[in-house]
Each structure stands twice: as C-alpha cells, then as structure tokens.
Design a protein around this motif. Structure first.
Motif, short mmCIF file in Angstrom:
data_model
loop_
_atom_site.label_atom_id
_atom_site.label_comp_id
_atom_site.label_asym_id
_atom_site.label_seq_id
_atom_site.Cartn_x
_atom_site.Cartn_y
_atom_site.Cartn_z
N LYS A 38 1.06 22.27 -19.45
CA LYS A 38 1.94 22.06 -18.26
C LYS A 38 0.76 23.43 -16.78
N ASN A 39 0.82 24.12 -17.42
CA ASN A 39 -0.15 24.92 -16.20
C ASN A 39 -1.65 24.00 -16.54
N GLU A 40 -2.17 23.71 -17.16
CA GLU A 40 -3.36 23.13 -17.61
C GLU A 40 -3.27 22.22 -17.13
N LEU B 192 -0.93 37.05 -19.33
CA LEU B 192 -0.51 35.01 -20.94
C LEU B 192 -1.74 35.27 -21.34
N GLN C 278 4.19 24.79 -22.13
CA GLN C 278 3.85 25.37 -21.22
C GLN C 278 2.04 25.35 -20.75
N LYS C 279 1.69 25.31 -21.35
CA LYS C 279 -0.04 25.86 -22.27
C LYS C 279 -0.22 24.18 -20.84
N ASP D 221 -2.39 33.90 -25.70
CA ASP D 221 -4.02 32.64 -25.96
C ASP D 221 -4.10 33.52 -26.88
N GLU E 100 4.52 33.30 -17.15
CA GLU E 100 4.43 31.95 -16.42
C GLU E 100 2.70 31.89 -15.25
N TYR E 101 2.84 32.99 -15.21
CA TYR E 101 1.91 33.08 -13.80
C TYR E 101 0.35 34.39 -14.21
N ASN E 102 -0.39 33.72 -13.51
CA ASN E 102 -1.78 34.52 -13.99
C ASN E 102 -2.75 34.46 -12.55
N TYR E 103 -3.24 35.74 -11.91
CA TYR E 103 -3.55 35.90 -11.12
C TYR E 103 -5.33 36.14 -11.30
#
Length: 327
Positions: free
Chosen positions: A324-326, A166, A321-322, A170, A204-207
């Motif tokens: 939503k993730n936040e 991601l 999406q950003k 960014d 859409e995921y970030n680990y």
C-alpha cells in the motif's frame, strides 16, 4: 549500583497511567519516583518520551511533564531539555560528550517520537506516531552545527527515541525472508524478538529520519523502546538499530513474573568516537539487590503455536501495508 554508569538514558514509558491496570491517571507520580531515585543515586540521567508517558486521559500532558523534568534546582543530574518550541514534540535535544581538550567525541540525540495518530486518541488501535519532518530538519541542523563546532569534522552520534522507525520492521523482515540469515543490507548482531509473532509496532508514516541518518553520516546507532519483549539488534545499511532491555512490571498481563527481557543496555563510548553495546539481564548474581529478587520465569513467554500463528498474521499485515505504501 553495579554498573556505575556516567549517564542513564530511558527511551520512554516511565509512566503507564492506564487506570484499569495502574489504578491511577496520575502520570507524574512514576516520573517523580524515578527522578528521586536517580538523584539519590547521584547519576546523570535523561528521558525520551514514550506513548504511555502522557495519555489523552492522564492528568498531565507532555508540556507539564517536560517542565517537571526541567527543574534543575530539584533534579540537578537530569539532562532533559524540552527543546525548541517550533519543532514537534517535547524533548528534542542534544547531549554533547567532550574530551579534556574540549573536542566533541560523541553526542546523544534525543527525539520525541510522539504517541498516536489518525484519531486513535486512546491508543487502542495501535496507530502510532513517529518522528516528524520538522524534527528531521532540526536533527540535520544540529549535526551541521556540531560539524562546524568540530572544525569541519562530522562528530559521531547516537540516537534515542521510543517508537521504532519503519526501517526496523523492514530490516527484520528482510532478515526473516532470507531464512534468518544475513543479507547484503541486514546483519543480525544479538538479542531476541520476544513479542508474540515477533511483532514490531511502528507508525505507518515515515518522514525520512533513517534516510537522513544515512545521508549525514554522523549517527552510528539508533536505540528505541516501545516493544517491551524485543531486545534484538540489527545492522541495516550500516546503521545499528537496537532495542533495549525493559524494566516493565505492569503493562503486559503477567509480565511482572517474566524476566528474560528485564535489565539494561550498556553502551560504552570511547574517546575515538567508537562504541560497544551489550545487554545485561537483571537476574545475574553480579546484581545484588537490597530486596529479594522476584521468582520469575526466564523461559519463552508465549507458546510456539501462539508465536507462529501471530507471526503469520503480522507478516501478512506487513506485506499488505508495504505494498500500500509503495502504491
């Protein structure tokens, strides 16, 4: 033959077993063609899997293709390893570069960024996977082991996998939102965003892989594939994020007649751990082929109107999406 590399690293999608384009579900054939070519050349080589290398409907899964690459008797120049069984993916492994004194001067971290998630078993919804948490933990353990082996000094490393993190998206939008000018966190180095609307296809995921890279201080650059027409490189928080060139002749309609993206990314690692990277396009006079080179279009693949329309849509999706993730 012209570059005479010590090692060739492919960041995925050697196979494209999509039947209505490729005419086959056999994903081992292209792997065999490539492996035989590299052995004929006598060059060390390795692979990080892409999403197309093993599709749900293709004949062979990752485990089987991993076993194929692991046949050292047949492919002695292949440095691929399947990696630990208790870590997600196939092909999480490390290649050490040592000098004549046996000191580690660099290492190459190979990771499997997976294929598809959230029920998108056929990959038609573009719901892409990414490097998982236990892979991040494995990476940290490997860097710690290398540091111990290197008498407490953290050795530099480079990282290779297929699907961009991601943070690539960014970084690009931070650069774009600043009028395509550098910021405190993002610096443009070279290359072009050639996908329609400068699309950057990530999960859409970030680990936490990128954060772990920054924390450990070993990995200086991350190389990825996936987006066939992107070949730009950005520095983000001091980490180089690089798309490579492509050798794609199949996946995008008409791409066989487009050559601005085709070539290799030449990485030169020096004994002091520093490195340089440069893009080399295939359609140069210095690359003499045994066969007549294709008559390709070296201009823009998409019209400016198509690019602008898609860019606006992509940017809206990114910010939605950003947000939503936040939340």
């Amino acid at each position: 033959r012209a570059e005479k590399p010590d090692l060739v690293i492919v960041t995925g999608d050697i196979a494209f077993p999509v039947p209505y384009k490729a005419g086959t579900l056999n994903n081992k054939n292209p792997s065999k063609i490539f492996a035989d070519l590299m052995e004929q050349m006598g060059v060390y080589w390795c692979v990080a899997f892409g999403n197309h290398d093993t599709e749900t409907y293709s004949y062979y899964d990752r485990e089987q293709i991993g076993n194929f690459y692991s046949n050292k008797e047949k492919y002695p120049h292949c440095l691929f390893q399947k990696g630990p069984e208790d870590v997600d993916g196939v092909g999480n492994y490390l290649i050490k570069v040592k000098n004549s004194k046996g000191e580690i001067t660099n290492s190459f971290v190979m990771l499997d960024s997976g294929s598809y998630v959230d029920g998108d078993v056929f990959g038609i919804l573009w719901k892409y996977d990414c490097v998982h948490k236990n892979q991040v933990d494995w990476y940290e353990s490997q860097i710690n082991l290398l540091t111990e082996e290197n008498n407490g000094t953290v050795p530099p490393s480079l990282m290779f996998f297929h699907i961009p993190p991601l943070e690539m998206k960014d970084a690009y939008y931070a650069y774009k939102d600043n009028g395509f000018n550098d910021t405190d966190r993002v610096q443009y180095l070279y290359g072009k965003a050639g996908e329609k609307g400068a699309a950057i296809c990530t999960s859409e995921y970030n680990y936490g892989l990128f954060d772990k890279v920054k924390e450990l201080g070993s990995t200086k650059a991350v190389y990825m594939g996936h987006d066939h027409l992107n070949n730009f490189t950005l520095m983000y928080d001091g980490i180089q994020l690089s798309y490579g060139y492509s050798i794609d002749y199949l996946a995008y309609s008409g791409i066989s007649k487009y050559g601005a993206q085709r070539g290799c990314n030449v990485i030169t690692c020096k004994p002091d751990g520093t490195f340089t990277t440069e893009l080399q396009n295939y359609y140069q006079d210095k690359y003499q082929s045994q066969h007549t080179k294709e008559n390709v279009d070296m201009g823009d693949r998409f019209t400016e109107e198509e690019m602008q329309e898609a860019a606006s849509e992509n940017e809206s999706k990114y910010h939605e999406q950003k947000e939503k993730n936040e939340q």
